[in-house]
Design a protein around this motif. Sequence first.
Motif, short mmCIF file in Angstrom:
data_model
loop_
_atom_site.label_atom_id
_atom_site.label_comp_id
_atom_site.label_asym_id
_atom_site.label_seq_id
_atom_site.Cartn_x
_atom_site.Cartn_y
_atom_site.Cartn_z
N TYR A 148 12.20 -26.62 55.57
CA TYR A 148 12.74 -27.14 54.43
C TYR A 148 11.50 -26.47 53.17
N LEU A 149 10.31 -26.87 53.37
CA LEU A 149 9.22 -26.60 52.34
C LEU A 149 9.06 -25.19 52.36
N SER A 150 8.88 -24.53 53.72
CA SER A 150 8.51 -23.13 53.48
C SER A 150 9.66 -22.30 53.10
N PHE A 151 10.97 -22.73 53.01
CA PHE A 151 12.04 -21.89 52.42
C PHE A 151 12.03 -22.21 50.96
N LYS A 152 11.63 -23.33 50.43
CA LYS A 152 11.54 -23.65 49.06
C LYS A 152 10.22 -23.13 48.48
N ALA A 159 4.20 -18.44 56.92
CA ALA A 159 4.66 -18.73 58.03
C ALA A 159 5.02 -19.96 58.34
N ALA A 160 6.10 -20.18 58.90
CA ALA A 160 6.55 -21.48 59.27
C ALA A 160 7.27 -21.63 60.62
N ASN A 199 21.65 -25.50 55.75
CA ASN A 199 22.66 -24.87 54.29
C ASN A 199 21.66 -24.15 53.34
N MET A 200 20.34 -23.92 53.87
CA MET A 200 19.45 -23.25 52.86
C MET A 200 18.90 -22.17 53.22
N LEU A 201 19.63 -21.06 54.06
CA LEU A 201 19.38 -19.85 54.84
C LEU A 201 19.20 -18.85 53.58
N GLY A 202 20.24 -18.89 52.55
CA GLY A 202 20.24 -18.29 51.56
C GLY A 202 18.70 -17.84 51.04
N LEU A 203 17.83 -18.99 50.85
CA LEU A 203 16.39 -18.75 50.50
C LEU A 203 15.68 -17.87 51.36
N ALA A 204 15.92 -17.77 52.53
CA ALA A 204 15.13 -16.95 53.58
C ALA A 204 15.53 -15.48 53.78
N GLU A 205 16.60 -15.09 53.18
CA GLU A 205 17.17 -13.89 53.53
C GLU A 205 16.28 -12.65 52.84
N ALA A 206 15.38 -12.95 52.27
CA ALA A 206 14.50 -11.84 51.74
C ALA A 206 13.51 -11.56 52.92
N ASN A 207 13.58 -12.17 53.82
CA ASN A 207 12.46 -11.92 55.15
C ASN A 207 11.08 -12.00 54.69
N ASN A 208 10.85 -12.83 53.79
CA ASN A 208 9.37 -12.87 53.28
C ASN A 208 8.53 -13.84 54.04
N LEU A 209 9.13 -14.59 55.02
CA LEU A 209 8.65 -15.66 55.87
C LEU A 209 8.43 -15.16 57.47
N LYS A 210 7.43 -15.52 57.93
CA LYS A 210 7.34 -15.25 59.46
C LYS A 210 7.69 -16.80 60.13
N LEU A 211 8.67 -16.79 61.11
CA LEU A 211 9.55 -17.97 61.42
C LEU A 211 9.59 -18.03 62.92
N ILE A 212 9.09 -19.15 63.40
CA ILE A 212 9.43 -19.53 64.85
C ILE A 212 10.35 -20.72 65.19
N ALA A 234 23.41 -13.91 61.87
CA ALA A 234 24.18 -13.27 61.14
C ALA A 234 23.99 -12.86 59.65
N SER A 235 22.87 -13.83 59.19
CA SER A 235 22.33 -13.31 58.01
C SER A 235 21.18 -12.16 57.93
N LYS A 236 20.87 -11.77 59.35
CA LYS A 236 19.56 -10.89 59.38
C LYS A 236 18.34 -11.46 59.19
N ILE A 237 18.28 -12.78 59.34
CA ILE A 237 17.06 -13.40 59.07
C ILE A 237 16.02 -13.24 60.11
N ASN A 238 15.01 -12.53 59.96
CA ASN A 238 13.95 -12.31 61.21
C ASN A 238 13.20 -13.76 61.69
N HIS A 239 13.28 -13.89 62.94
CA HIS A 239 12.61 -15.09 63.51
C HIS A 239 12.54 -14.94 64.75
N ASP A 240 11.50 -15.55 65.36
CA ASP A 240 11.47 -15.99 66.95
C ASP A 240 12.29 -17.12 67.23
#
Length: 275
Positions: A148-152, A159-160, A199-212, A234-240
């Motif tokens: 939540y905090l990293s997306f916003k 990274a989060a 419901n907040m995945l739109g904030l992460a679609e730019a793939n600025n975060l490294k996510l696990i 489906a949103s092509k958000i990079n993550h492990d």
Amino acid sequence: MKKIIYVTLLVFVFFSAKAAKVDTLDVFSPSMKKYIKTCVITPDSYKKGKKKFPVVYLLHGYGGNYATWVKSFKEVAQQADKYGFIVIGVDGNYSSWYFNSPIDPDFKYETYIIDELVPFIDKKYKTIASREGRAISGLSMGGHGALYLSFKHQDVFGAAGSMSGGVDFRPFPENWDIKKRLGSITDFPENWEKNTVVNMLGLAEANNLKLIIDCGVDDFFIDVNRQLHEKMLASKINHDYIERPGKHNIDYWENALKFQLLFFHDFFNDTVKTN
């Protein structure tokens, strides 16, 4: 004028070839008008020179507190030494869910972490004070909070991670005091829709975060984690994404934390120069 007092209440030394230091601090929150305890682990190498260090913020689960990471995780100080970064055990009250409650003005934990705690840590410690030098993770309630905090706040964290995170709490409307923070799901459905990570995945679609994201196959949160994973694909958000045998317990999280800290170590190596 902000009044922030630094008080060292506890010093814990991990006896090994190296010695990580653990301090417990009282940090004043102007937004909530109270002191909040915070645990800070510094690696042995912190004592030497003017080198600046990356920072990992860890968020406890429901019912936990700032000391969860040193009381329940046997190797966290050793891992801080191994990777050479500062670890912050954040206190999110027992059930804050780490956002600003839209119904209870006494719960402003998003404001506290982003606007008060992070600047305080950067002022008091030799930190790499940029998103490239900060990561955040947590377990259960804290897993949701970290995403939540990293997306916003992608200007704060680069990274989060989430361990057994309650990444969609709508299926659990009577659990873990969520309705005390958001109101009942019947009366305030918009609060639940707006504040659940899935419901907040739109904030992460730019793939600025490294996510696990990590969850045990026998965890009661496994279904919502799988759904989050599918939506991210489906949103092509990079993550492990990791699933392993395990339940919602300390045995699983101790192992998961090792994966997460290695992930953050690799992130820091790719993004910052620490010497």
